[in-house]
Write a protein that holds these residues in place. Sequence first.
Motif, PDB file in Angstrom:
ATOM      1  N   PRO A 214      73.047  52.781   5.729  1.00 35.19           N
ATOM      2  CA  PRO A 214      73.952  51.640   5.510  1.00 35.19           C
ATOM      3  C   PRO A 214      73.400  50.555   4.591  1.00 35.19           C
TER       4      PRO A 214
ATOM      5  N   ASN B 124      86.855  49.179  -2.397  1.00 30.58           N
ATOM      6  CA  ASN B 124      87.754  48.168  -1.839  1.00 30.58           C
ATOM      7  C   ASN B 124      88.393  47.271  -2.896  1.00 30.58           C
TER       8      ASN B 124
ATOM      9  N   HIS C 214      87.418  48.988   6.670  1.00 33.43           N
ATOM     10  CA  HIS C 214      86.879  47.643   6.481  1.00 33.43           C
ATOM     11  C   HIS C 214      85.353  47.619   6.510  1.00 33.43           C
ATOM     12  N   THR C 215      84.759  48.599   7.157  1.00 31.27           N
ATOM     13  CA  THR C 215      83.300  48.677   7.247  1.00 31.27           C
ATOM     14  C   THR C 215      82.860  50.103   6.945  1.00 31.27           C
TER      15      THR C 215
ATOM     16  N   GLU D 157      81.336  52.011   8.899  1.00 31.22           N
ATOM     17  CA  GLU D 157      81.631  52.847  10.064  1.00 31.22           C
ATOM     18  C   GLU D 157      83.031  53.452   9.976  1.00 31.22           C
ATOM     19  N   ASP D 158      83.942  52.728   9.323  1.00 32.82           N
ATOM     20  CA  ASP D 158      85.321  53.213   9.216  1.00 32.82           C
ATOM     21  C   ASP D 158      85.444  54.424   8.299  1.00 32.82           C
TER      22      ASP D 158
END
Length: 439
Positions: free
Chosen positions: A100, A113, A142-143, A145-146
Amino acid sequence: MGIVSIIGPKGGIGKTTLSINTAAALTSILGKTTPDNRVCLVDLDLRLPTISSLLESHPAKTFYDLFETLANKTYQVDFMRTLYRIVTAFQAHLTGQLEPGNRQLAKSFSLYNNLNTDLFNFSDFEFGNQMHELFLSRGDVHTLEDLESLRPLLTDIDLTEFRAVLDKYDANSKPLIKEYINYVEEFQFSIVGGEIPILGKRNHRKRINEPAFLALFLEALDGLFDQFHYVILDTPAGGVNHLSSLMNSIDQALFVFDMSNNIAINGSIDALHSFIDYYEDFYRDFKAGKLTGLDKAFVNRLVASRGLEAVEDSLKNKKLGILFNRCQDSKAIGPCLDRIRDYLDTLDQLETFKDRLNLVGMVPNHKIINITNNRGALFFDKDRSLTNRIASVAENIIAKNVNCPTLASSNRDIISYLQKTGKPGFPNKIRKIASNFNL
């Protein structure tokens, strides 16, 4: 190579007329060796190009065609390349290869995005439907993780095949700039531009505001510049607008002063200051590493092709000249010079620019009105005095303004010089000096 931008505060003050005749004068001075790469006249007016029509020269390909090529091929491939980087990073993250905190992953996620997809034709490419679906899902991602929700879609994309598709399109995506150069035998210089208003098309108006697309257009123009000894840019009214970044690749800016009335003179003085501010701010940001967006992208391309030292020298030592046009009486020049000095002094810039602002020439208005016609205001070689005046401007371009007075000179010396430029034999005196500049 010399790139000269002829600019001014508004339309209708003679920029195009002076651009055409400056190109003709440079061609005459340089002689008839290598006629195909001596002088190129570029019509940068994307809204209402006129030079080709005025000179009755009808090119096979224009800037409109260049925009079409860039829009349908080059821009699309550049966009595909960005998509490839995004998918590669996302797949690597989902397989544990990119953590990450990885910078490449963060950049790809930000691109995903924020990327403007309006101008990309998804349906024209293999994997287009999958890419379209990927971007339709942005509202739910949005993150990092998504990204897990996109795993089925992402893992279904074969990166090897994607790369092969990208390479196939990339091979034919770049425009051949030589196809857009129209050498006119009658005038013995080349013309680039067109007769069709580029920004008359809605999609092109959208693209001109897209930095990635505009960078491709500027890169194509920069490739054109390398093919000529001198390039004259007939710059749009107001000067730079969408093409601001391009102005920083030029060697000389020749500012046309409209002397027809007091309002025009005031407008010319205000506009001159705006141009000076723009160039100086750009150079300061360049030195401080603060350029952003299109400016940064274009300068990076210039550095890659010319080298950092050459780009910095061009930005730092850009030649600035004033050409007085529509002069009803040379007596009006003295008060105008005083007003320029007072204006710069008020802004605490007189000391900085008094030796950098050269007074390059003077063209009387009534002469042009009487001589030019619907053939495009080509007065060079038609009137002795005007020919001498514009020839002296061309000689000063070649000599990089070393022979003409600056704002630091007295009004008397400046006016005397400008008056002499219209006399027989004057260009020959400068030509002897200019011959030392290894042309």
